[in-house]
Design an enzyme around this catalytic site. Structure first.
Site, PDB file in Angstrom:
ATOM      1  N   LYS A 183      -0.031  14.264   1.784  1.00 14.35           N
ATOM      2  CA  LYS A 183       0.763  13.039   2.030  1.00 14.35           C
ATOM      3  C   LYS A 183       0.356  12.046   1.140  1.00 14.35           C
ATOM      4  CE  LYS A 183       0.179   9.372   4.434  1.00 14.35           C
ATOM      5  NZ  LYS A 183       0.635   8.505   3.564  1.00 14.35           N
ATOM      6  N   GLU A 258     -13.290  10.565   1.508  1.00 14.94           N
ATOM      7  CA  GLU A 258     -13.741   9.725   0.028  1.00 14.94           C
ATOM      8  C   GLU A 258     -13.362   8.047   0.298  1.00 14.94           C
ATOM      9  OE1 GLU A 258     -15.495  10.800  -2.325  1.00 14.94           O
ATOM     10  OE2 GLU A 258     -15.440  12.921  -2.230  1.00 14.94           O
ATOM     11  N   CYS A 292     -11.989   3.134  -6.884  1.00 17.11           N
ATOM     12  CA  CYS A 292     -13.253   3.138  -5.875  1.00 17.11           C
ATOM     13  C   CYS A 292     -14.604   2.691  -6.516  1.00 17.11           C
ATOM     14  CB  CYS A 292     -13.031   4.399  -5.045  1.00 17.11           C
ATOM     15  SG  CYS A 292     -13.175   5.683  -6.395  1.00 17.11           S
ATOM     16  N   GLU A 390     -15.181  -5.208  -0.544  1.00 15.18           N
ATOM     17  CA  GLU A 390     -14.233  -4.368  -1.532  1.00 15.18           C
ATOM     18  C   GLU A 390     -13.065  -5.277  -1.721  1.00 15.18           C
ATOM     19  OE1 GLU A 390     -12.691  -0.601  -0.916  1.00 15.18           O
ATOM     20  OE2 GLU A 390     -13.126   0.042  -2.976  1.00 15.18           O
TER      21      GLU A 390
HETATM   22  P1  NAD Z   1      -5.563   3.221   2.918  1.00 17.79           P
HETATM   23  O1  NAD Z   1      -6.826   3.700   3.727  1.00 17.79           O
HETATM   24  O2  NAD Z   1      -4.761   1.977   3.165  1.00 17.79           O
HETATM   25  O3  NAD Z   1      -4.398   4.378   2.675  1.00 17.79           O
HETATM   26  C1  NAD Z   1      -4.912   5.628   2.214  1.00 17.79           C
HETATM   27  C2  NAD Z   1      -3.915   6.530   2.822  1.00 17.79           C
HETATM   28  O4  NAD Z   1      -4.430   6.626   4.471  1.00 17.79           O
HETATM   29  C3  NAD Z   1      -2.535   6.391   2.618  1.00 17.79           C
HETATM   30  O5  NAD Z   1      -1.670   7.613   2.348  1.00 17.79           O
HETATM   31  C4  NAD Z   1      -2.042   5.959   4.033  1.00 17.79           C
HETATM   32  O6  NAD Z   1      -0.584   6.029   4.267  1.00 17.79           O
HETATM   33  C5  NAD Z   1      -2.897   6.566   4.998  1.00 17.79           C
HETATM   34  N1  NAD Z   1      -2.908   6.034   6.183  1.00 17.79           N
HETATM   35  C6  NAD Z   1      -2.919   4.984   6.669  1.00 17.79           C
HETATM   36  N2  NAD Z   1      -3.317   4.685   7.918  1.00 17.79           N
HETATM   37  C7  NAD Z   1      -3.251   5.962   8.425  1.00 17.79           C
HETATM   38  C8  NAD Z   1      -3.900   6.429   9.980  1.00 17.79           C
HETATM   39  N3  NAD Z   1      -4.121   6.007  10.684  1.00 17.79           N
HETATM   40  N4  NAD Z   1      -3.788   7.861   9.938  1.00 17.79           N
HETATM   41  C9  NAD Z   1      -3.745   8.835   8.711  1.00 17.79           C
HETATM   42  N5  NAD Z   1      -3.597   8.149   7.673  1.00 17.79           N
HETATM   43  C10 NAD Z   1      -3.348   6.952   7.201  1.00 17.79           C
HETATM   44  O7  NAD Z   1      -6.046   3.105   1.359  1.00 17.79           O
HETATM   45  P2  NAD Z   1      -5.263   2.438  -0.121  1.00 17.79           P
HETATM   46  O8  NAD Z   1      -5.204   0.880  -0.099  1.00 17.79           O
HETATM   47  O9  NAD Z   1      -4.283   3.501  -0.309  1.00 17.79           O
HETATM   48  O10 NAD Z   1      -6.317   2.923  -1.169  1.00 17.79           O
HETATM   49  C11 NAD Z   1      -7.537   2.107  -1.600  1.00 17.79           C
HETATM   50  C12 NAD Z   1      -8.763   2.423  -0.954  1.00 17.79           C
HETATM   51  O11 NAD Z   1      -9.082   3.989  -1.256  1.00 17.79           O
HETATM   52  C13 NAD Z   1      -9.842   1.834  -1.501  1.00 17.79           C
HETATM   53  O12 NAD Z   1     -10.922   1.354  -0.365  1.00 17.79           O
HETATM   54  C14 NAD Z   1     -10.751   2.534  -2.417  1.00 17.79           C
HETATM   55  O13 NAD Z   1     -11.897   2.378  -2.738  1.00 17.79           O
HETATM   56  C15 NAD Z   1     -10.320   4.052  -1.666  1.00 17.79           C
HETATM   57  N6  NAD Z   1     -10.505   5.024  -2.783  1.00 17.79           N
HETATM   58  C16 NAD Z   1     -11.867   5.755  -2.651  1.00 17.79           C
HETATM   59  C17 NAD Z   1     -11.696   6.910  -3.557  1.00 17.79           C
HETATM   60  C18 NAD Z   1     -13.020   7.932  -3.520  1.00 17.79           C
HETATM   61  O14 NAD Z   1     -12.981   8.960  -4.367  1.00 17.79           O
HETATM   62  N7  NAD Z   1     -14.089   7.542  -2.689  1.00 17.79           N
HETATM   63  C19 NAD Z   1     -10.714   7.011  -4.667  1.00 17.79           C
HETATM   64  C20 NAD Z   1      -9.786   6.305  -4.531  1.00 17.79           C
HETATM   65  C21 NAD Z   1      -9.635   5.239  -3.841  1.00 17.79           C
END
Ligand code: NAD
Length: 488
Positions: A183, A258, A292, A390
């Site tokens: 997803k 992650e 990230c 962040e």
């Molecule tokens: P997000 O947490 O808003 O969304 C990530 C995913 O989770 C999306 O696909 C979203 O639809 C889904 N999601 C949202 N609510 C959910 C729920 N209740 N249950 C299941 N899935 C749900 O994150 P974002 O804004 O897309 O990405 C940014 C974040 O990701 C930042 O905090 C960044 O640091 C982190 N990130 C981490 C890494 C790593 O490898 N550590 C890499 C890239 C991004």
């Protein structure tokens, strides 16, 4: 290289059991190009319970059916064929993806820096290397240990690295014989939808890889599903916690997380300043700070602070000139992913102005699109939001320090622990500091760097588990012990 541009209108269906199909749910949403807020596509499906159920059923059929009969070498061949197919197809896919992610096409991983291709080739080599274990029958029982796949896995991905995250999860999952439902983020689903059909062409049976679209509600259906055995999640800490909870409430599915970061770059007075400037600036501007591992906290030793900060400010100021159309191959700096992310960053910067000294940027760039100026704050208050949280934008905070002990206290005084960097020419200090910094990865004279071969992931609230290298395979398999009675 592939030449024909992909039409986003061709990617408005789910990819289930080897085909693009209309979702059972009739709800849809639209996506805009963040460079000018024009609509790219207005009917991306929001997969609902019936769609998720269908995906899980097809995934189970593949897992127990044709895919279970693939030998390790056949899995290798599929991964290698996929890598070869993508040589021609990756650029159009990433260009399509860029329409809603705003990631500059100039950053696409091609040629020698093609980490997507390398990831497939790397994991293709692992399919037959998880050899398990053997213990002799000194107690009358031979013990064999097999590493078995978990079954139906789900990948829930963030907006900021959609296609790369897809492969970083799918390659180790498939190398070890699992099947996966992906997803992508609701903000950036196009590249993932486009990639899906190439798995079939590479020889993977239908149902081994499927893609469903939708927002958090769709992700939640995966996280709470009773027959999904693992969720590999990349995204924010807030969502990571919800997924962990849903997994615990449902079937105790395995979860790897992650999550976010607030990565410190520590620059000592003996550092190669040019090198430190290059790494720290690239590490806050790549993907406009939506990374990230962005180097969002910079600590500089007082004796070199004036010189370093002056040059850092100059380069961040000049970087505003690099902002441009992400679909233009000459442009390296693009917009925020959407208006919501721009508004979030602007609000944090606005609040930051009362908590630190704003020395570069601080405003939206231009009048159209979701562009944010590269922004630098100095000397934040200890509890300033911009220093603690962040931001996920091109915004860094600089603080000065006098001693190693002081900077270690400052750098570690956080719940994040993803990445850190130490800049010094003193190898003893570099090793000492790298061991004291509380993060999953530490760069010495570099930062915000990942290597396919070595584990990547966070300490503290930046995550649970590791991706990359052999470590990812361990988290897509479980050992099974077989006891053989030698007296029977
Ligand atoms: P997000 O947490 O808003 O969304 C990530 C995913 O989770 C999306 O696909 C979203 O639809 C889904 N999601 C949202 N609510 C959910 C729920 N209740 N249950 C299941 N899935 C749900 O994150 P974002 O804004 O897309 O990405 C940014 C974040 O990701 C930042 O905090 C960044 O640091 C982190 N990130 C981490 C890494 C790593 O490898 N550590 C890499 C890239 C991004």
């Amino acid at each position: 290289m592939g030449s024909t541009a992909l039409d986003p209108k061709g990617y408005t269906q789910l990819f289930l059991n080897g085909q693009y199909v209309a979702a059972k749910s009739t709800e849809t949403y639209s996506l805009k190009n963040p460079k000018d807020n024009t609509v790219v596509v207005d009917n991306i499906p929001i997969a609902g319970p019936a769609d998720v159920e269908a995906a899980v059923k097809y995934a189970e059929e593949a897992f127990h059916g044709p895919w279970s009969r693939f030998s390790a070498i056949q899995r290798t061949e599929c991964l290698l064929k996929l890598a070869a197919l993508l040589d021609d197809e990756l650029m159009p896919i990433l260009t399509l993806d860029s329409l809603t992610s705003g990631i500059p096409v100039s950053l696409a991983p091609v040629r020698e820096r093609n980490y997507i291709r390398n990831c497939l080739v790397y994991y293709a080599g692992w399919t037959d290397k998880q050899k398990g274990d053997y213990f002799p029958a000194d107690d009358g029982f031979v013990k064999l240990v097999r590493h078995e796949p978990l079954g139906v896995c789900a990948a829930i991905n963030p907006f900021n690295a959609p296609v790369a995250t897809f492969f970083l999860k799918a390659a180790p999952a498939l190398a070890t014989g699992n099947v996966m439902i992906v997803k992508p983020s609701e903000k950036t689903p196009l590249g993932s939808l486009a990639v899906a059909s190439f798995f079939e062409k590479a020889g993977f049976p239908p149902g081994v890889i499927q893609v469903i679209t939708g927002p958090g509600s769709t992700g939640a259906l995966l996280a709470e599903h009773m027959r999904i055995r693992k969720v590999s999640f990349t995204g924010s800490i807030t969502t990571g916690k919800k997924i962990q909870e849903a997994a615990a409430r449902s079937n105790l599915k395995r979860v790897t997380l992650e999550l976010g970061g607030k990565s410190p770059a520590v620059i000592f007075e003996d550092a190669n300043l040019e090198n430190a400037l290059t790494w720290t600036i690239n590490a806050i501007l790549t993907r406009s700070g939506q990374l990230c591992v962005a180097a969002s906290r910079v600590y500089v030793q007082k004796s070199i602070a004036d010189k370093f900060i002056q040059e850092y400010k100059k380069r961040m100021e000049e970087a505003a000139n690099d902002l441009g159309d992400p679909q233009d191959p000459a442009v390296r700096l693009g917009p925020m992913v959407d208006q919501a992310q721009l508004a979030r960053v602007k609000k944090m910067v606005e609040r930051g102005e009362t908590e630190a000294e704003l020395v570069v940027g601080g405003a939206q760039y231009g009048e159209t699109g979701c562009y944010m100026e590269p922004t630098v704050f100095l000397n934040p208050k200890d509890d300033a939001e911009i220093y603690r949280q962040e931001i996920f934008g091109p915004v860094s905070v600089i603080k000065t320090f006098e001693t190693e002990e002081e900077v270690l206290r400052l750098a570690n005084d956080t719940e994040f622990g993803l990445m850190a960097g130490v800049f010094t020419r003193d190898i003893t200090r570099a090793l000492r500091v790298s061991s004291a910094l509380e993060s999953g990865v530490v760069g010495i004279n570099c930062i915000s760097l990942q290597s396919l071969q070595a584990p990547f992931g966070g300490k503290k609230q930046s995550g649970i588990g590791r991706e990359f290298g052999e470590y990812a395979l361990r988290l897509f398999t479980e050992p099974k012990t077989v006891l053989i009675n030698m007296a029977a």
